[in-house]
Design a protein around this motif. Sequence first.
Motif, PDB file in Angstrom:
ATOM      1  N   LEU A 156       2.232   3.793  -0.237  1.00  0.00           N
ATOM      2  CA  LEU A 156       1.574   2.502  -0.092  1.00  0.00           C
ATOM      3  C   LEU A 156       0.366   2.640   0.831  1.00  0.00           C
ATOM      4  N   THR A 157      -0.637   1.816   0.580  1.00  0.00           N
ATOM      5  CA  THR A 157      -1.784   1.751   1.483  1.00  0.00           C
ATOM      6  C   THR A 157      -1.365   1.006   2.746  1.00  0.00           C
ATOM      7  N   GLU A 173      -0.879  -2.608   1.870  1.00  0.00           N
ATOM      8  CA  GLU A 173       0.362  -2.786   1.112  1.00  0.00           C
ATOM      9  C   GLU A 173       1.580  -2.684   2.022  1.00  0.00           C
ATOM     10  N   THR A 205      -4.654  -8.933  -3.835  1.00  0.00           N
ATOM     11  CA  THR A 205      -4.862  -7.574  -4.354  1.00  0.00           C
ATOM     12  C   THR A 205      -3.649  -6.698  -4.054  1.00  0.00           C
ATOM     13  N   ALA A 206      -3.159  -6.754  -2.819  1.00  0.00           N
ATOM     14  CA  ALA A 206      -1.993  -5.948  -2.436  1.00  0.00           C
ATOM     15  C   ALA A 206      -0.767  -6.343  -3.246  1.00  0.00           C
ATOM     16  N   ARG A 223      -0.675  -7.601  -6.247  1.00  0.00           N
ATOM     17  CA  ARG A 223      -0.824  -7.086  -7.619  1.00  0.00           C
ATOM     18  C   ARG A 223      -0.443  -5.607  -7.695  1.00  0.00           C
ATOM     19  N   THR A 224      -0.942  -4.817  -6.742  1.00  0.00           N
ATOM     20  CA  THR A 224      -0.631  -3.381  -6.788  1.00  0.00           C
ATOM     21  C   THR A 224       0.836  -3.131  -6.439  1.00  0.00           C
ATOM     22  N   LEU A 225       1.392  -3.918  -5.523  1.00  0.00           N
ATOM     23  CA  LEU A 225       2.815  -3.773  -5.207  1.00  0.00           C
ATOM     24  C   LEU A 225       3.680  -4.135  -6.412  1.00  0.00           C
ATOM     25  N   GLU A 226       3.265  -5.141  -7.139  1.00  0.00           N
ATOM     26  CA  GLU A 226       3.992  -5.510  -8.359  1.00  0.00           C
ATOM     27  C   GLU A 226       3.880  -4.390  -9.398  1.00  0.00           C
ATOM     28  N   ASP A 227       2.679  -3.818  -9.553  1.00  0.00           N
ATOM     29  CA  ASP A 227       2.482  -2.701 -10.482  1.00  0.00           C
ATOM     30  C   ASP A 227       3.341  -1.489 -10.108  1.00  0.00           C
ATOM     31  N   LYS A 228       3.563  -1.303  -8.804  1.00  0.00           N
ATOM     32  CA  LYS A 228       4.371  -0.182  -8.317  1.00  0.00           C
ATOM     33  C   LYS A 228       5.868  -0.488  -8.347  1.00  0.00           C
TER      34      LYS A 228
END
Length: 150
Positions: free
Chosen positions: A36-37, A40, A71-72, A74-79
Amino acid sequence: MASSSENDLGDLADLILNVGRLVRARTPTGGDIVELTETERHVMRIVDLHPGSSPSEIADLSRLQRSNVSTALRTLEDKGMVDRRPTSGRSIAVTPTERAHENLRQLQAAWADELRGIITTPASREAVTRCIEVLAQMEQHLIRPPADPR
Protein backbone atom coordinates in the motif's frame (compact mmCIF):
# COMPACT_ATOMS: atom_id res chain seq x y z
CA MET A 1 12.54 28.25 26.41
CA ALA A 2 10.68 24.93 26.27
CA SER A 3 10.39 22.90 29.47
CA SER A 4 11.97 19.48 29.80
CA SER A 5 8.57 17.74 29.54
CA GLU A 6 7.74 19.68 26.34
CA ASN A 7 11.10 18.62 24.90
CA ASP A 8 10.35 15.04 25.94
CA LEU A 9 7.05 15.13 24.05
CA GLY A 10 8.79 16.49 20.97
CA ASP A 11 11.45 13.81 21.29
CA LEU A 12 8.71 11.18 21.66
CA ALA A 13 6.97 12.34 18.47
CA ASP A 14 10.27 12.35 16.60
CA LEU A 15 11.11 8.83 17.81
CA ILE A 16 7.64 7.51 16.93
CA LEU A 17 8.02 8.81 13.37
CA ASN A 18 11.55 7.49 12.99
CA VAL A 19 10.88 4.05 14.48
CA GLY A 20 7.78 3.78 12.29
CA ARG A 21 9.87 4.53 9.20
CA LEU A 22 12.52 2.01 10.24
CA VAL A 23 9.95 -0.72 10.90
CA ARG A 24 8.22 0.10 7.60
CA ALA A 25 11.56 -0.18 5.77
CA ARG A 26 11.89 -3.74 7.07
CA THR A 27 8.37 -4.70 6.03
CA PRO A 28 8.43 -7.73 3.77
CA THR A 29 7.18 -7.26 0.22
CA GLY A 30 5.82 -9.67 -2.32
CA GLY A 31 4.15 -12.95 -1.60
CA ASP A 32 0.66 -12.60 -0.18
CA ILE A 33 1.26 -9.16 1.34
CA VAL A 34 -0.62 -6.37 -0.42
CA GLU A 35 1.63 -3.34 -0.78
CA LEU A 36 0.00 0.00 0.00
CA THR A 37 1.04 3.60 -0.55
CA GLU A 38 1.41 5.90 2.44
CA THR A 39 -2.01 7.44 1.76
CA GLU A 40 -3.60 4.01 1.34
CA ARG A 41 -2.08 2.89 4.67
CA HIS A 42 -3.40 5.99 6.39
CA VAL A 43 -6.91 5.53 4.95
CA MET A 44 -6.82 1.81 5.75
CA ARG A 45 -5.96 2.55 9.39
CA ILE A 46 -9.00 4.83 9.68
CA VAL A 47 -11.21 2.19 8.04
CA ASP A 48 -9.87 -0.43 10.47
CA LEU A 49 -10.51 1.82 13.47
CA HIS A 50 -13.88 3.11 12.22
CA PRO A 51 -15.49 0.45 10.00
CA GLY A 52 -18.67 1.64 8.32
CA SER A 53 -17.46 5.24 8.02
CA SER A 54 -18.39 7.23 4.95
CA PRO A 55 -15.68 8.58 2.62
CA SER A 56 -16.36 12.08 4.01
CA GLU A 57 -15.95 10.84 7.58
CA ILE A 58 -12.71 9.11 6.59
CA ALA A 59 -11.44 12.36 5.07
CA ASP A 60 -12.33 14.27 8.25
CA LEU A 61 -10.74 11.68 10.54
CA SER A 62 -7.60 11.32 8.43
CA ARG A 63 -7.33 15.04 7.72
CA LEU A 64 -6.78 14.20 4.06
CA GLN A 65 -8.43 15.94 1.14
CA ARG A 66 -11.61 14.21 0.03
CA SER A 67 -10.21 13.76 -3.49
CA ASN A 68 -7.16 11.94 -2.07
CA VAL A 69 -9.39 9.73 0.06
CA SER A 70 -11.58 8.93 -2.96
CA THR A 71 -8.53 7.96 -5.01
CA ALA A 72 -7.15 5.81 -2.17
CA LEU A 73 -10.51 4.11 -1.65
CA ARG A 74 -10.73 3.25 -5.34
CA THR A 75 -7.28 1.66 -5.34
CA LEU A 76 -7.94 -0.09 -2.02
CA GLU A 77 -11.14 -1.50 -3.46
CA ASP A 78 -9.24 -2.63 -6.59
CA LYS A 79 -6.71 -4.36 -4.31
CA GLY A 80 -9.53 -6.12 -2.44
CA MET A 81 -8.86 -4.31 0.83
CA VAL A 82 -12.17 -2.45 1.33
CA ASP A 83 -15.82 -2.85 0.47
CA ARG A 84 -17.97 0.18 -0.24
CA ARG A 85 -21.68 -0.40 0.25
CA PRO A 86 -24.59 2.00 -0.05
CA THR A 87 -26.45 2.84 3.14
CA SER A 88 -29.69 4.74 3.57
CA GLY A 89 -29.94 7.79 1.36
CA ARG A 90 -26.90 8.56 -0.77
CA SER A 91 -24.27 7.59 1.78
CA ILE A 92 -21.60 4.90 1.42
CA ALA A 93 -20.19 2.75 4.24
CA VAL A 94 -16.58 1.60 3.90
CA THR A 95 -15.46 -1.57 5.67
CA PRO A 96 -12.26 -3.63 5.62
CA THR A 97 -12.38 -6.98 3.85
CA GLU A 98 -11.12 -10.33 5.09
CA ARG A 99 -8.14 -9.83 2.76
CA ALA A 100 -7.34 -6.59 4.62
CA HIS A 101 -7.55 -8.37 7.98
CA GLU A 102 -5.26 -11.15 6.75
CA ASN A 103 -2.82 -8.61 5.29
CA LEU A 104 -2.64 -6.81 8.63
CA ARG A 105 -2.12 -10.10 10.50
CA GLN A 106 0.81 -10.95 8.20
CA LEU A 107 2.35 -7.50 8.59
CA GLN A 108 1.98 -7.54 12.37
CA ALA A 109 3.60 -10.99 12.52
CA ALA A 110 6.55 -9.75 10.44
CA TRP A 111 6.89 -6.61 12.57
CA ALA A 112 6.72 -8.71 15.77
CA ASP A 113 9.51 -10.93 14.43
CA GLU A 114 11.61 -7.80 13.82
CA LEU A 115 11.11 -6.48 17.34
CA ARG A 116 11.11 -9.75 19.29
CA GLY A 117 14.90 -9.83 19.60
CA ILE A 118 14.99 -6.26 20.91
CA ILE A 119 12.26 -6.54 23.57
CA THR A 120 13.62 -9.39 25.69
CA THR A 121 13.17 -8.64 29.40
CA PRO A 122 9.95 -8.79 31.41
CA ALA A 123 10.41 -5.11 32.29
CA SER A 124 10.70 -4.12 28.64
CA ARG A 125 7.64 -6.25 27.77
CA GLU A 126 5.68 -4.42 30.49
CA ALA A 127 6.91 -1.12 29.08
CA VAL A 128 5.67 -2.18 25.64
CA THR A 129 2.22 -2.90 27.07
CA ARG A 130 2.10 0.54 28.67
CA CYS A 131 3.46 2.17 25.51
CA ILE A 132 0.70 0.52 23.45
CA GLU A 133 -1.90 1.95 25.84
CA VAL A 134 -0.44 5.47 25.66
CA LEU A 135 0.03 5.42 21.88
CA ALA A 136 -3.53 4.12 21.35
CA GLN A 137 -4.79 6.98 23.53
CA MET A 138 -2.76 9.47 21.50
CA GLU A 139 -4.03 8.01 18.22
CA GLN A 140 -7.66 8.21 19.32
CA HIS A 141 -7.21 11.84 20.30
CA LEU A 142 -5.36 12.79 17.12
CA ILE A 143 -7.84 11.23 14.68
CA ARG A 144 -10.85 13.05 16.06
CA PRO A 145 -12.47 15.24 13.44
CA PRO A 146 -11.14 18.78 13.51
CA ALA A 147 -13.18 21.21 15.57
CA ASP A 148 -15.80 23.14 13.64
CA PRO A 149 -14.31 26.63 13.18
CA ARG A 150 -17.71 28.35 13.52
